[in-house]
Each structure stands twice: as structure tokens, then as C-alpha cells.
Enzyme design. Structure first.
Site, PDB file in Angstrom:
ATOM      1  N   ASN A 114       0.812  -1.210   0.000  1.00  0.00           N
ATOM      2  CA  ASN A 114       0.000   0.000   0.000  1.00  0.00           C
ATOM      3  C   ASN A 114       0.846   1.260   0.000  1.00  0.00           C
ATOM      4  OD1 ASN A 114      -2.480  -1.258   0.044  1.00  0.00           O
ATOM      5  ND2 ASN A 114      -2.866  -0.907   2.218  1.00  0.00           N
ATOM      6  N   ILE A 115       0.228   2.325  -0.465  1.00  0.00           N
ATOM      7  CA  ILE A 115       0.744   3.672  -0.230  1.00  0.00           C
ATOM      8  C   ILE A 115      -0.137   4.282   0.850  1.00  0.00           C
ATOM      9  CG2 ILE A 115       1.253   5.933  -1.229  1.00  0.00           C
ATOM     10  CD1 ILE A 115       1.366   4.546  -3.978  1.00  0.00           C
ATOM     11  N   LYS A 117      -0.287  -4.276   5.272  1.00  0.00           N
ATOM     12  CA  LYS A 117       0.110  -5.243   6.294  1.00  0.00           C
ATOM     13  C   LYS A 117       1.118  -6.247   5.749  1.00  0.00           C
ATOM     14  CE  LYS A 117      -2.683  -6.603   9.458  1.00  0.00           C
ATOM     15  NZ  LYS A 117      -2.142  -5.763  10.537  1.00  0.00           N
ATOM     16  N   ASN A 139       4.557  -4.481   5.527  1.00  0.00           N
ATOM     17  CA  ASN A 139       5.090  -4.252   6.872  1.00  0.00           C
ATOM     18  C   ASN A 139       5.627  -5.541   7.490  1.00  0.00           C
ATOM     19  OD1 ASN A 139       4.215  -1.599   6.658  1.00  0.00           O
ATOM     20  ND2 ASN A 139       2.321  -1.957   7.765  1.00  0.00           N
ATOM     21  N   GLU A 189      -5.793  -8.697   3.119  1.00  0.00           N
ATOM     22  CA  GLU A 189      -5.858  -7.462   2.339  1.00  0.00           C
ATOM     23  C   GLU A 189      -5.649  -7.705   0.841  1.00  0.00           C
ATOM     24  OE1 GLU A 189      -4.505  -4.130   5.661  1.00  0.00           O
ATOM     25  OE2 GLU A 189      -3.073  -4.702   4.110  1.00  0.00           O
ATOM     26  N   ASN A 214      -5.851 -10.071  17.088  1.00  0.00           N
ATOM     27  CA  ASN A 214      -6.144  -9.221  18.234  1.00  0.00           C
ATOM     28  C   ASN A 214      -7.480  -9.608  18.845  1.00  0.00           C
ATOM     29  OD1 ASN A 214      -8.211  -7.987  16.694  1.00  0.00           O
ATOM     30  ND2 ASN A 214      -6.892  -6.302  16.054  1.00  0.00           N
ATOM     31  N   GLY A 269      -2.676  -5.238  22.775  1.00  0.00           N
ATOM     32  CA  GLY A 269      -2.246  -3.860  22.875  1.00  0.00           C
ATOM     33  C   GLY A 269      -1.379  -3.622  24.097  1.00  0.00           C
ATOM     34  N   ASP A 292       1.918  -5.566  12.949  1.00  0.00           N
ATOM     35  CA  ASP A 292       2.729  -6.181  11.892  1.00  0.00           C
ATOM     36  C   ASP A 292       4.156  -6.418  12.361  1.00  0.00           C
ATOM     37  OD1 ASP A 292       0.514  -5.997  10.219  1.00  0.00           O
ATOM     38  OD2 ASP A 292       1.085  -3.997   9.524  1.00  0.00           O
ATOM     39  N   GLY A 296       4.855   6.556  11.157  1.00  0.00           N
ATOM     40  CA  GLY A 296       4.892   5.781   9.932  1.00  0.00           C
ATOM     41  C   GLY A 296       4.662   4.307  10.175  1.00  0.00           C
TER      42      GLY A 296
END
Length: 299
Positions: free
Chosen positions: A10-11, A39, A42, A137, A180, A215, A245, A280
Site C-alpha cells: 500500500n501507499i 500489512k 510491513n 488485504e 487481536n 495492545g 505487523d 509511519g
């Protein structure tokens, strides 16, 4: 043993905002940054920086050529990344608020143009003992899982984003889930107690190792090494975009490099803590030596 990550590229357009935009609201962004992301990308960067030989398969438009350069700079083999003149690279619109949290809108683009023919051409180069890493994705995930299983590959699935497409996958073929709390509840039923949630997941997928990320509460594992818990490390959060990721890449790398579950979870926790302290997605993922030197304390 090799790792093939068949994943998104992705951008990312990241808007810095005071708070997330609400229905009917117009707000101003204090900054716009354009990053590499997805994802899949990454996780490939994290795997490579953690010391694993990783091959990335996916598709981009001609506007995403810089993503291939970034992967190669990180040490990822990109021979299976297809460049298309007919479709734009996938992209994400990301709001990053003053607390360091984010919300994301995805446009699939080239990620949703992955074909069965392309999949066959890639998977014929891999086989028994190799690992396949997947997210949700790109197109044709159920087909990728089916064909990879036929070839004897081990499969790690990060079912994100969680949607109806996950139900089309033969999940009995998955060897490791990293997910998650939201994703876990979607697979196993809503359950606030994390131990009970892991019990349900283990009952549903007894053949698989399960890593539940929580998390700031850390992570939990259920699998052949029993049940293990890992705390999160305390840092000043700047941007959480690539935290999961980074965790996924470093956890799998640790296991493939001979670490115990406990040590792999600890390494992954340190790596993701470093990542959330930076802006980022891919640019925030640390090198292995940075993780080794990390002095942080668990919450």
C-alpha cells in the site's frame, strides 16, 4: 526453510489530526505524510529486519514502484511482486490523532487484482517445510490457503481486516493464528475473559498455535508449549500503525530462529514497542540490533 509472504502493498496517506473526524464534520489536518505500507509489506520488512529470509509476493500499480525499492532495501526478495499498468497500487487513508491512535480506510487497488494464475506461478516455487504468511488485504486468500496446504507449506494467518471473507477460508489448514481481541471474538464468540477466549479458540482450532495480541496489555499464547503470557513494554506512543505487523514479523522470526515461545513473545513485544514510538508504518519497524539493545520496562 523459507518464508513466503503473499500480502498487500500500500501507499499510506497519513493525516495528523487532533481527533478522528465524525459524521458530518470537517476538520483540518496539521500534517500529511506519505509512507509505504500495507500489512503484507510491513510484515515482510519486520521478518527481514528480524533476520529471516523472506520472499514477498503481491501486486502493485506503476505508482508503487518505490515500495519494491523499500522492500529490497530491507533485504526482502521481491522477484514475485507483479507490476501492473492496468490498476493503481492499493492505498490507505490513515487518521493519526493526538493520542497516537489511528483509524484507517483501505482501497484495495492492485491488492484485489491477485489472480489464481499468479498464485499458481508463485506457489510452484515453494513446498514442504516452507512457511506462508497471510493477512486479509489481497484477493483469493481461500485459494492461496488451499494450494499452499496441498504443497505441504505451514501457514500463518493474521485475519486482518476481519470480515466475511475470512469465513471462506479453510481455517483447519492454518498452523498459527496471530490475532487481536476483536478478531479473536469474531472467530470464537464474544468473551471478555482472555483465558476463556483462548480456551474457545483452542477448542475450535486444536491443531493450531494461537497468539492473542492485547495492545498495552501484552499478548497471550496457546499451543504446543502450553499457555504463556507476555506483558507490553512502556513507551511514549506516537503512532500505532505498524505495531501488530512488527509483532507478527518478529514473533515468527524468533520461532524460526529457534527461540522458545516465551522468548519470541518478549522479542516481539520489544520490537512493537519501538515501532509505536515512531511515526509511519514500515519506516517505524526496528532493526534486530535495536531490539536486542532495547532497555524498556514491561507495564
Amino acid at each position: 526453510m523459507r518464508v513466503l509472504n503473499f500480502g498487500s502493498l500500500n501507499i499510506d496517506y497519513v493525516y495528523s489530526v487532533d481527533h478522528f473526524v465524525q459524521k458530518g464534520e470537517t476538520i483540518s489536518s496539521s500534517m500529511l505524510n506519505v509512507f509505504s505500507g500495507g500489512k503484507g509489506l510491513n510484515q515482510s520488512v519486520a521478518l527481514s529486519r528480524a533476520g529471516v529470509e523472506v520472499y514477498h509476493a503481491g501486486m502493485i500499480g506503476m505508482d508503487g514502484l518505490f515500495l519494491v525499492e523499500l522492500l529490497e532495501d530491507a533485504g526482502v526478495d521481491t522477484r514475485y511482486v507483479v507490476r501492473s499498468k492496468d490498476v493503481r497500487t492499493g492505498n490507505a487513508i490513515i487518521q493519526n490523532d493526538s493520542q497516537g491512535d489511528n483509524c484507517i480506510i483501505l482501497y484495495g487497488g492492485a491488492n484485489q487484482a491477485v489472480s489464481k494464475e499468479m498464485i499458481d506461478n508463485v506457489l510452484k516455487e515453494f513446498g514442504s517445510g516452507d512457511w506462508l504468511v497471510l493477512q486479509n488485504e489481497i484477493s483469493e486468500i481461500p485459494y492461496i490457503v488451499e494450494k499452499a496446504h496441498e504443497r505441504g507449506m505451514k501457514i500463518l494467518l493474521n485475519p486482518s481486516p476481519m470480515n466475511e471473507k475470512i469465513s471462506a477460508i479453510n481455517l483447519s489448514y492454518i498452523d498459527c493464528f496471530i490475532l487481536n481481541e476483536v478478531e479473536a471474538c469474531a472467530l470464537a464468540g464474544d468473551e471478555e475473559d482472555h483465558n476463556l477466549l483462548l480456551n474457545r479458540l483452542h477448542e475450535k482450532f486444536p491443531h493450531a498455535e494461537i497468539v492473542l495480541t492485547r495492545g498495552e496489555k501484552g499478548s497471550m499464547y496457546e499451543g504446543e508449549e502450553g499457555r504463556t503470557e507476555q506483558g507490553a513494554y512502556r513507551v511514549d506512543t506516537v503512532d500505532t500503525t505498524a505495531a501488530g505487523d512488527t509483532f507478527t514479523g518478529y514473533y515468527l522470526a524468533g520461532r524460526l530462529n529457534g527461540q522458545s515461545v516465551k522468548d519470541a513473545l518478549d522479542t516481539a513485544a520489544k520490537a512493537s514497542a519501538i515501532a509505536v514510538s515512531r511515526k509511519g508504518a514500515a519506516p517505524s519497524i526496528p532493526e534486530k540490533e535495536e531490539v536486542r539493545r532495547f532497555p524498556g520496562r514491561e507495564n
